[in-house]
Design a protein around this motif. Structure first.
Motif, PDB file in Angstrom:
ATOM      1  N   ASP A  46     -32.887 -28.663 -23.655  1.00 20.43           N
ATOM      2  CA  ASP A  46     -33.509 -28.297 -24.932  1.00 20.43           C
ATOM      3  C   ASP A  46     -34.474 -29.373 -25.416  1.00 20.43           C
ATOM      4  O   ASP A  46     -35.444 -29.079 -26.115  1.00 20.43           O
ATOM      5  CB  ASP A  46     -32.447 -28.023 -26.005  1.00 20.43           C
ATOM      6  CG  ASP A  46     -31.876 -26.615 -25.912  1.00 20.43           C
ATOM      7  OD1 ASP A  46     -32.287 -25.862 -24.997  1.00 20.43           O
ATOM      8  OD2 ASP A  46     -31.022 -26.266 -26.753  1.00 20.43           O
ATOM      9  N   GLY A  47     -34.229 -30.619 -25.041  1.00 19.16           N
ATOM     10  CA  GLY A  47     -35.136 -31.700 -25.418  1.00 19.16           C
ATOM     11  C   GLY A  47     -36.373 -31.773 -24.551  1.00 19.16           C
ATOM     12  O   GLY A  47     -37.287 -32.531 -24.846  1.00 19.16           O
TER      13      GLY A  47
ATOM     14  N   ASP B 130     -28.212 -39.800 -24.240  1.00 17.12           N
ATOM     15  CA  ASP B 130     -26.783 -39.546 -24.439  1.00 17.12           C
ATOM     16  C   ASP B 130     -25.954 -40.476 -23.564  1.00 17.12           C
ATOM     17  O   ASP B 130     -25.000 -41.118 -24.024  1.00 17.12           O
ATOM     18  CB  ASP B 130     -26.485 -38.078 -24.119  1.00 17.12           C
ATOM     19  CG  ASP B 130     -25.016 -37.764 -24.245  1.00 17.12           C
ATOM     20  OD1 ASP B 130     -24.490 -37.797 -25.366  1.00 17.12           O
ATOM     21  OD2 ASP B 130     -24.358 -37.517 -23.205  1.00 17.12           O
ATOM     22  N   ASP B 131     -26.289 -40.561 -22.283  1.00 15.12           N
ATOM     23  CA  ASP B 131     -25.574 -41.434 -21.348  1.00 15.12           C
ATOM     24  C   ASP B 131     -25.734 -42.900 -21.762  1.00 15.12           C
ATOM     25  O   ASP B 131     -24.758 -43.663 -21.806  1.00 15.12           O
ATOM     26  CB  ASP B 131     -26.146 -41.186 -19.949  1.00 15.12           C
ATOM     27  CG  ASP B 131     -25.407 -41.921 -18.840  1.00 15.12           C
ATOM     28  OD1 ASP B 131     -24.253 -42.363 -19.067  1.00 15.12           O
ATOM     29  OD2 ASP B 131     -25.971 -42.047 -17.733  1.00 15.12           O
ATOM     30  N   PHE B 132     -26.968 -43.288 -22.094  1.00 16.13           N
ATOM     31  CA  PHE B 132     -27.248 -44.692 -22.419  1.00 16.13           C
ATOM     32  C   PHE B 132     -26.476 -45.151 -23.638  1.00 16.13           C
ATOM     33  O   PHE B 132     -25.815 -46.190 -23.628  1.00 16.13           O
ATOM     34  CB  PHE B 132     -28.752 -44.854 -22.637  1.00 16.13           C
ATOM     35  CG  PHE B 132     -29.204 -46.261 -22.858  1.00 16.13           C
ATOM     36  CD1 PHE B 132     -29.175 -47.193 -21.834  1.00 16.13           C
ATOM     37  CD2 PHE B 132     -29.700 -46.657 -24.097  1.00 16.13           C
ATOM     38  CE1 PHE B 132     -29.611 -48.501 -22.031  1.00 16.13           C
ATOM     39  CE2 PHE B 132     -30.141 -47.955 -24.305  1.00 16.13           C
ATOM     40  CZ  PHE B 132     -30.093 -48.878 -23.280  1.00 16.13           C
TER      41      PHE B 132
ATOM     42  N   ILE C 209     -40.401 -41.400 -28.656  1.00 18.04           N
ATOM     43  CA  ILE C 209     -39.781 -40.111 -28.347  1.00 18.04           C
ATOM     44  C   ILE C 209     -38.784 -40.319 -27.211  1.00 18.04           C
ATOM     45  O   ILE C 209     -39.096 -40.982 -26.225  1.00 18.04           O
ATOM     46  CB  ILE C 209     -40.840 -39.074 -27.907  1.00 18.04           C
ATOM     47  CG1 ILE C 209     -41.882 -38.851 -29.000  1.00 18.04           C
ATOM     48  CG2 ILE C 209     -40.178 -37.754 -27.502  1.00 18.04           C
ATOM     49  CD1 ILE C 209     -43.108 -38.076 -28.538  1.00 18.04           C
ATOM     50  N   GLN C 210     -37.611 -39.758 -27.359  1.00 20.34           N
ATOM     51  CA  GLN C 210     -36.629 -39.742 -26.281  1.00 20.34           C
ATOM     52  C   GLN C 210     -36.204 -38.290 -26.082  1.00 20.34           C
ATOM     53  O   GLN C 210     -35.450 -37.747 -26.889  1.00 20.34           O
ATOM     54  CB  GLN C 210     -35.390 -40.587 -26.610  1.00 20.34           C
ATOM     55  CG  GLN C 210     -35.677 -42.053 -26.851  1.00 20.34           C
ATOM     56  CD  GLN C 210     -36.181 -42.318 -28.253  1.00 20.34           C
ATOM     57  OE1 GLN C 210     -37.282 -42.797 -28.458  1.00 20.34           O
ATOM     58  NE2 GLN C 210     -35.390 -41.976 -29.246  1.00 20.34           N
TER      59      GLN C 210
ATOM     60  N   GLY D 223     -50.225 -36.116 -35.483  1.00 24.67           N
ATOM     61  CA  GLY D 223     -49.976 -34.768 -35.975  1.00 24.67           C
ATOM     62  C   GLY D 223     -48.491 -34.474 -36.154  1.00 24.67           C
ATOM     63  O   GLY D 223     -47.660 -35.375 -36.225  1.00 24.67           O
ATOM     64  N   ARG D 224     -48.180 -33.206 -36.209  1.00 21.28           N
ATOM     65  CA  ARG D 224     -46.805 -32.797 -36.486  1.00 21.28           C
ATOM     66  C   ARG D 224     -45.865 -33.252 -35.382  1.00 21.28           C
ATOM     67  O   ARG D 224     -46.227 -33.247 -34.208  1.00 21.28           O
ATOM     68  CB  ARG D 224     -46.717 -31.272 -36.616  1.00 21.28           C
ATOM     69  CG  ARG D 224     -47.387 -30.727 -37.864  1.00 21.28           C
ATOM     70  CD  ARG D 224     -47.277 -29.220 -37.879  1.00 21.28           C
ATOM     71  NE  ARG D 224     -45.897 -28.771 -38.008  1.00 21.28           N
ATOM     72  CZ  ARG D 224     -45.273 -28.634 -39.172  1.00 21.28           C
ATOM     73  NH1 ARG D 224     -45.911 -28.884 -40.292  1.00 21.28           N
ATOM     74  NH2 ARG D 224     -44.028 -28.222 -39.226  1.00 21.28           N
ATOM     75  N   MET D 225     -44.651 -33.585 -35.782  1.00 20.36           N
ATOM     76  CA  MET D 225     -43.689 -34.080 -34.811  1.00 20.36           C
ATOM     77  C   MET D 225     -43.297 -32.977 -33.830  1.00 20.36           C
ATOM     78  O   MET D 225     -43.221 -33.202 -32.615  1.00 20.36           O
ATOM     79  CB  MET D 225     -42.449 -34.607 -35.528  1.00 20.36           C
ATOM     80  CG  MET D 225     -41.469 -35.247 -34.587  1.00 20.36           C
ATOM     81  SD  MET D 225     -40.182 -36.146 -35.464  1.00 20.36           S
ATOM     82  CE  MET D 225     -39.382 -34.849 -36.398  1.00 20.36           C
ATOM     83  N   ILE D 226     -43.035 -31.786 -34.346  1.00 19.61           N
ATOM     84  CA  ILE D 226     -42.635 -30.673 -33.490  1.00 19.61           C
ATOM     85  C   ILE D 226     -43.577 -29.507 -33.783  1.00 19.61           C
ATOM     86  O   ILE D 226     -43.522 -28.933 -34.865  1.00 19.61           O
ATOM     87  CB  ILE D 226     -41.182 -30.258 -33.742  1.00 19.61           C
ATOM     88  CG1 ILE D 226     -40.253 -31.430 -33.425  1.00 19.61           C
ATOM     89  CG2 ILE D 226     -40.815 -29.028 -32.907  1.00 19.61           C
ATOM     90  CD1 ILE D 226     -38.794 -31.179 -33.750  1.00 19.61           C
TER      91      ILE D 226
END
Ligand code: AMP
Length: 120
Positions: free
Chosen positions: A96-97, A54-56, A90-91, A115-118
């Motif tokens: 929550d992240g 977010d900052d970047f 992944i960032q 595999g699955r992303m989440i």
């Protein structure tokens, strides 16, 4: 959230603690993750002081943003040889992240089917 100069990646950038360096240029440093979650797990960080994605993306210059993403692609393809097999970036951002280190970083993970992303 202000930038914390004592975060672990700031100490790596200052050379106060070591890292297993994979690549470096004027704008970025990349090193192996200390707790790899895939056969290949590299972190790419900007040298500028940015807390998170977010900052970047809101405050970095166009040159810094271009350099970071050019470096991610270069490292994945030419340093790690992951382009053909594929890989995941992944960032994690904020609570929550699941972001643990408050200096923006891109994870490059590969070397197996991820595999699955989440996970459910
Ligand atoms: P995140 O949860 O997205 O903030 O990811 C932080 C990552 O930094 C984790 O995957 C950690 O294993 C990694 N990490 C923490 N300390 C170090 C270190 N000294 N050198 C390399 N990687 C680290």
């Amino acid at each position: 959230m202000p930038y914390d100069n004592n975060n672990i990646f700031a100490k790596i950038l200052r050379g106060e603690i070591p890292c297993d360096k994979v690549y470096e240029n004027e704008h970025v440093l990349a090193f192996n993750d200390i707790g790899p979650q895939a056969p290949t797990h590299v972190l790419v960080i900007p040298k500028g002081e940015y807390v998170s994605q977010d900052d970047f993306t809101n405050n970095a210059s166009d040159a810094e943003i271009a350099a970071l993403w050019r470096a991610v692609g270069y490292i994945a393809r030419d340093v790690l040889d992951l382009a053909d097999a594929g890989y995941r970036t992944i960032q994690n951002t904020g609570p929550d992240g699941g972001q643990e280190v408050p200096h923006f970083h891109v994870h490059i993970c590969g070397g197996k089917r991820l595999g699955r992303m989440i996970p459910e």
